[in-house]
Design a protein around this motif. Sequence first.
Motif, PDB file in Angstrom:
ATOM      1  N   ARG A  19       0.836  -1.199   0.000  1.00 11.03           N
ATOM      2  CA  ARG A  19       0.000   0.000   0.000  1.00 11.03           C
ATOM      3  C   ARG A  19       0.876   1.257   0.000  1.00 11.03           C
ATOM      4  N   GLN A  53       2.152   1.898  -3.452  1.00 13.32           N
ATOM      5  CA  GLN A  53       1.099   2.446  -4.301  1.00 13.32           C
ATOM      6  C   GLN A  53       0.859   3.924  -3.984  1.00 13.32           C
ATOM      7  N   GLN A  54       0.947   4.296  -2.713  1.00 11.50           N
ATOM      8  CA  GLN A  54       0.789   5.699  -2.333  1.00 11.50           C
ATOM      9  C   GLN A  54       1.925   6.544  -2.906  1.00 11.50           C
ATOM     10  N   SER A  55       3.151   5.995  -2.901  1.00 12.47           N
ATOM     11  CA  SER A  55       4.291   6.716  -3.482  1.00 12.47           C
ATOM     12  C   SER A  55       4.096   6.918  -4.977  1.00 12.47           C
ATOM     13  N   SER A 115       1.537   9.601  -5.467  1.00  7.40           N
ATOM     14  CA  SER A 115       2.144  10.898  -5.156  1.00  7.40           C
ATOM     15  C   SER A 115       2.988  11.398  -6.320  1.00  7.40           C
TER      16      SER A 115
END
Length: 103
Positions: free
Chosen positions: A52, A55-57, A60
């Motif tokens: 997760r 995926q957030q990186s 971003s």
Amino acid sequence: MENLPRNRSMLAALVLLLAGCATAGAPQSGPHLSPTECRDLAAIRSNAPPTRGQQQSELSALRKAGYNPSPWNDDPKFPENLHAAQRLVDQWFKTECQQSQPG
């Protein structure tokens, strides 16, 4: 003549506003991707199941490249905007992250 000071202050405010808009649209100097984003993007590209956080990186980085996903799925330029941002992130990854990798 009574409106002259008022017009000058309005003009000064307008100049500051336009200057702020111009600098906000100027290209960012320095690296676009953080070391964490570089690490996470490299992990994602290794075809391992992404976490997760990875995926957030990636999201971003895509947002930094100008992609803004609509929460209502009503973006008329949907795949084109995403693909353009992905190409830009790929370019940043090649130029910024590959240089910091050992080897």
